[in-house]
Design a protein around this motif. Sequence first.
Motif, PDB file in Angstrom:
ATOM      1  N   THR A 419     -21.041 -11.896  -5.553  1.00  0.00           N
ATOM      2  CA  THR A 419     -22.417 -12.380  -5.629  1.00  0.00           C
ATOM      3  C   THR A 419     -23.294 -11.410  -6.412  1.00  0.00           C
ATOM      4  OG1 THR A 419     -22.903 -11.374  -3.490  1.00  0.00           O
ATOM      5  CG2 THR A 419     -22.316 -13.699  -3.484  1.00  0.00           C
ATOM      6  N   ASP A 420     -22.680 -10.463  -7.109  1.00  0.00           N
ATOM      7  CA  ASP A 420     -23.451  -9.560  -7.960  1.00  0.00           C
ATOM      8  C   ASP A 420     -23.778 -10.266  -9.271  1.00  0.00           C
ATOM      9  OD1 ASP A 420     -21.254  -8.287 -10.152  1.00  0.00           O
ATOM     10  OD2 ASP A 420     -20.418  -9.085  -8.278  1.00  0.00           O
ATOM     11  N   THR A 421     -24.773  -9.773  -9.983  1.00  0.00           N
ATOM     12  CA  THR A 421     -25.192 -10.435 -11.217  1.00  0.00           C
ATOM     13  C   THR A 421     -24.114 -10.388 -12.294  1.00  0.00           C
ATOM     14  OG1 THR A 421     -26.286  -8.384 -11.896  1.00  0.00           O
ATOM     15  CG2 THR A 421     -27.644 -10.050 -10.814  1.00  0.00           C
ATOM     16  N   GLY A 422     -23.238  -9.394 -12.236  1.00  0.00           N
ATOM     17  CA  GLY A 422     -22.149  -9.319 -13.207  1.00  0.00           C
ATOM     18  C   GLY A 422     -21.110 -10.411 -13.029  1.00  0.00           C
ATOM     19  N   ALA A 423     -21.179 -11.122 -11.913  1.00  0.00           N
ATOM     20  CA  ALA A 423     -20.214 -12.192 -11.671  1.00  0.00           C
ATOM     21  C   ALA A 423     -20.325 -13.297 -12.716  1.00  0.00           C
ATOM     22  CB  ALA A 423     -20.415 -12.773 -10.272  1.00  0.00           C
ATOM     23  N   MET A 424     -21.496 -13.502 -13.308  1.00  0.00           N
ATOM     24  CA  MET A 424     -21.650 -14.567 -14.289  1.00  0.00           C
ATOM     25  C   MET A 424     -20.794 -14.314 -15.526  1.00  0.00           C
ATOM     26  SD  MET A 424     -22.891 -17.517 -14.875  1.00  0.00           S
ATOM     27  CE  MET A 424     -24.259 -17.756 -13.750  1.00  0.00           C
ATOM     28  N   SER A 425     -20.737 -13.069 -15.967  1.00  0.00           N
ATOM     29  CA  SER A 425     -19.893 -12.747 -17.119  1.00  0.00           C
ATOM     30  C   SER A 425     -18.428 -13.035 -16.811  1.00  0.00           C
ATOM     31  CB  SER A 425     -20.065 -11.273 -17.501  1.00  0.00           C
ATOM     32  OG  SER A 425     -19.266 -10.953 -18.616  1.00  0.00           O
ATOM     33  N   ALA A 426     -18.006 -12.664 -15.607  1.00  0.00           N
ATOM     34  CA  ALA A 426     -16.630 -12.945 -15.201  1.00  0.00           C
ATOM     35  C   ALA A 426     -16.388 -14.442 -15.116  1.00  0.00           C
ATOM     36  CB  ALA A 426     -16.346 -12.283 -13.853  1.00  0.00           C
ATOM     37  N   ASN A 455     -34.290 -15.913  -9.993  1.00  0.00           N
ATOM     38  CA  ASN A 455     -34.634 -17.318 -10.136  1.00  0.00           C
ATOM     39  C   ASN A 455     -33.628 -17.977 -11.066  1.00  0.00           C
ATOM     40  OD1 ASN A 455     -35.539 -16.650 -12.870  1.00  0.00           O
ATOM     41  ND2 ASN A 455     -37.376 -15.842 -11.880  1.00  0.00           N
ATOM     42  N   TYR A 456     -33.770 -19.290 -11.268  1.00  0.00           N
ATOM     43  CA  TYR A 456     -32.798 -19.995 -12.102  1.00  0.00           C
ATOM     44  C   TYR A 456     -32.878 -19.563 -13.558  1.00  0.00           C
ATOM     45  CZ  TYR A 456     -36.312 -23.208 -14.028  1.00  0.00           C
ATOM     46  OH  TYR A 456     -37.389 -23.735 -14.689  1.00  0.00           O
ATOM     47  N   ASN A 457     -34.065 -19.088 -13.995  1.00  0.00           N
ATOM     48  CA  ASN A 457     -34.194 -18.599 -15.366  1.00  0.00           C
ATOM     49  C   ASN A 457     -33.295 -17.383 -15.597  1.00  0.00           C
ATOM     50  OD1 ASN A 457     -36.460 -20.273 -16.550  1.00  0.00           O
ATOM     51  ND2 ASN A 457     -37.464 -19.508 -14.713  1.00  0.00           N
ATOM     52  N   LYS A 458     -33.324 -16.443 -14.666  1.00  0.00           N
ATOM     53  CA  LYS A 458     -32.485 -15.247 -14.804  1.00  0.00           C
ATOM     54  C   LYS A 458     -31.009 -15.610 -14.764  1.00  0.00           C
ATOM     55  CE  LYS A 458     -35.799 -12.195 -15.073  1.00  0.00           C
ATOM     56  NZ  LYS A 458     -36.030 -11.491 -16.350  1.00  0.00           N
ATOM     57  N   ARG A 459     -30.656 -16.575 -13.929  1.00  0.00           N
ATOM     58  CA  ARG A 459     -29.256 -17.032 -13.885  1.00  0.00           C
ATOM     59  C   ARG A 459     -28.853 -17.626 -15.235  1.00  0.00           C
ATOM     60  NH1 ARG A 459     -27.892 -21.131  -9.147  1.00  0.00           N
ATOM     61  NH2 ARG A 459     -29.395 -22.418 -10.277  1.00  0.00           N
ATOM     62  N   GLY A 460     -29.720 -18.467 -15.803  1.00  0.00           N
ATOM     63  CA  GLY A 460     -29.428 -19.054 -17.105  1.00  0.00           C
ATOM     64  C   GLY A 460     -29.312 -18.007 -18.195  1.00  0.00           C
ATOM     65  N   GLU A 461     -30.184 -17.006 -18.147  1.00  0.00           N
ATOM     66  CA  GLU A 461     -30.120 -15.934 -19.142  1.00  0.00           C
ATOM     67  C   GLU A 461     -28.814 -15.159 -19.034  1.00  0.00           C
ATOM     68  OE1 GLU A 461     -33.634 -13.698 -18.364  1.00  0.00           O
ATOM     69  OE2 GLU A 461     -34.975 -15.328 -18.987  1.00  0.00           O
ATOM     70  N   ALA A 462     -28.351 -14.930 -17.811  1.00  0.00           N
ATOM     71  CA  ALA A 462     -27.079 -14.223 -17.623  1.00  0.00           C
ATOM     72  C   ALA A 462     -25.920 -15.030 -18.196  1.00  0.00           C
ATOM     73  CB  ALA A 462     -26.853 -13.946 -16.132  1.00  0.00           C
ATOM     74  N   PHE A 463     -25.957 -16.339 -17.999  1.00  0.00           N
ATOM     75  CA  PHE A 463     -24.924 -17.205 -18.565  1.00  0.00           C
ATOM     76  C   PHE A 463     -24.959 -17.161 -20.089  1.00  0.00           C
ATOM     77  CE2 PHE A 463     -23.827 -21.422 -20.306  1.00  0.00           C
ATOM     78  CZ  PHE A 463     -22.524 -21.543 -19.865  1.00  0.00           C
ATOM     79  N   ALA A 464     -26.151 -17.310 -20.670  1.00  0.00           N
ATOM     80  CA  ALA A 464     -26.282 -17.306 -22.130  1.00  0.00           C
ATOM     81  C   ALA A 464     -25.829 -15.975 -22.715  1.00  0.00           C
ATOM     82  CB  ALA A 464     -27.722 -17.602 -22.526  1.00  0.00           C
ATOM     83  N   ASP A 465     -26.193 -14.873 -22.062  1.00  0.00           N
ATOM     84  CA  ASP A 465     -25.771 -13.553 -22.548  1.00  0.00           C
ATOM     85  C   ASP A 465     -24.246 -13.426 -22.533  1.00  0.00           C
ATOM     86  OD1 ASP A 465     -28.383 -12.791 -22.933  1.00  0.00           O
ATOM     87  OD2 ASP A 465     -28.529 -11.629 -21.074  1.00  0.00           O
ATOM     88  N   ALA A 466     -23.620 -13.928 -21.471  1.00  0.00           N
ATOM     89  CA  ALA A 466     -22.161 -13.851 -21.359  1.00  0.00           C
ATOM     90  C   ALA A 466     -21.477 -14.694 -22.426  1.00  0.00           C
ATOM     91  CB  ALA A 466     -21.725 -14.291 -19.964  1.00  0.00           C
ATOM     92  N   VAL A 467     -22.062 -15.873 -22.707  1.00  0.00           N
ATOM     93  CA  VAL A 467     -21.486 -16.745 -23.738  1.00  0.00           C
ATOM     94  C   VAL A 467     -21.614 -16.095 -25.114  1.00  0.00           C
ATOM     95  CG1 VAL A 467     -21.748 -18.961 -24.923  1.00  0.00           C
ATOM     96  CG2 VAL A 467     -21.861 -18.859 -22.425  1.00  0.00           C
ATOM     97  N   ARG A 468     -22.767 -15.526 -25.404  1.00  0.00           N
ATOM     98  CA  ARG A 468     -22.957 -14.873 -26.707  1.00  0.00           C
ATOM     99  C   ARG A 468     -22.018 -13.677 -26.871  1.00  0.00           C
ATOM    100  NH1 ARG A 468     -28.667 -15.577 -25.125  1.00  0.00           N
ATOM    101  NH2 ARG A 468     -29.360 -17.556 -26.015  1.00  0.00           N
TER     102      ARG A 468
END
Length: 475
Positions: A419-426, A455-468
């Motif tokens: 549940t850490d923020t780095g989980a999105m990259s994984a 918030n959902y914005n930060k979650r979306g940003e983490a996803f976009a950063d991981a994709v890029r």
Amino acid sequence: MTTWHGRNITVAGLGVSGISAARALAGLGASVTVVDGGDSETHRLRATELRGEGISVRLADAATLPEGTDLVVTSPGWKPESPLFAAAAEAGVDVVGDVEIAWQLRGTTPSGKPAAPWLAITGTNGKTTTTQMLASILTAAGLRTAAVGNIGTPIIDVVLAEEPYDVLAVELSSYQLHWAPSLRAHSAAVLNLAPDHLDWHGSMEAYAADKGRIYEGNSVACVYNVADPATEDLVREADVEEGCRAIGFTLATPGPSQLGVVDGILVDRAFVTNRQKQAQELAEVADINPPAPHNIANALAAAALARAYGVEPSAVRDGLRAFRPDAHRIEHVADVGGVAYIDDSKATNTHAAQASLAAYESIVWIAGGLAKGATFDELVAGAAGHLRGVVLIGAERALIAEALARHAPEVPVVDLDRTDTGAMSAAVREAAGLAKPGDTVLMAPACASMDMFANYNKRGEAFADAVRELAAESQ
């Protein structure tokens, strides 16, 4: 018109809407006290600023009703059972929201121009997009407008603006409607109804009833979703002005008094001279960005409200063409190795995720977070045929995993116990491993984000950063 001078008003909440209400009412001569349970540095800074304007602020106590209060103005998120409201009820003091105050403050503008009518929108999902689409259409028609309410500039500030507006596109949450008893819109739409915020409302019936308040007193049109009979039921139950019409929107061929789709064209059979035999072309599906089914429905609802206000068909087309959705709403981030990566972090409940999942053929789904009491069987059963694989993250991902085991046991599932923020990259890397060219990796969590992100914005940003990051590595 309500007289505010000399009244003792308590404003509940030191957020954007609370500050707006406090300043407006103090400017009209009321004695205002703002109460908030918080006492952070941000709270103290805001309190200092308001005190400098002659407004009293009480921090770290949101339960006690200030002595002499004759009206409480609440921010949207405060629950009806809050101790402050119980104290108000015991003292015989009314509780209303900032939307109610804005409605009462309308009157005439300093220029003498009549107050701008409200075209109001609610629903479980799609409110913000539809409201922004409507504002874009109204702007294309040459009208001075703003998208307000649950988005954008506080609605009180817009109502009191020195330069008057012609018409307002107003997004209203169930919370805001609960606290707005005298609101009477020109026309209004309920886009859809699905279980959400039941912890606040207490039951689905109470939630639907608050949504249905948006139709009360409508003068021209009550717009409902043909595919969601519960929205039409709310129209039937509403007490509207004589002559107000029920107008449906549908993704199918429309009947009389409906807007719909025919051969890729949005058509109007409601606001035409002979709706039994005539239809007016409004726009093409290709004019909508993105042209996903639920977004076409949003466009039809916006068009219905605009047409109810008398907007010409050409402005509907031009407004839809000009509209660009906010970030994290079915946002295409990148194509990597023939796989499309889509950010729909705004899909914070099952109803929103269902619409998103229905928009793509072959999906690797990234899901999970805080379920807010939701169940996932219906969502998973409906999406099973579209799923290539699933990657689960977040605190309550097990609920989705269990639904997948029941309804899509053949679909590969990666359960990330993080549940850490780095989980999105994984999660993005795991999804890339499951996807094949032509697939879509869709981050539509069906859950709230606060277990991992602000918030959902930060979650979306983490996803976009991981994709890029993934895209850069593949070059």
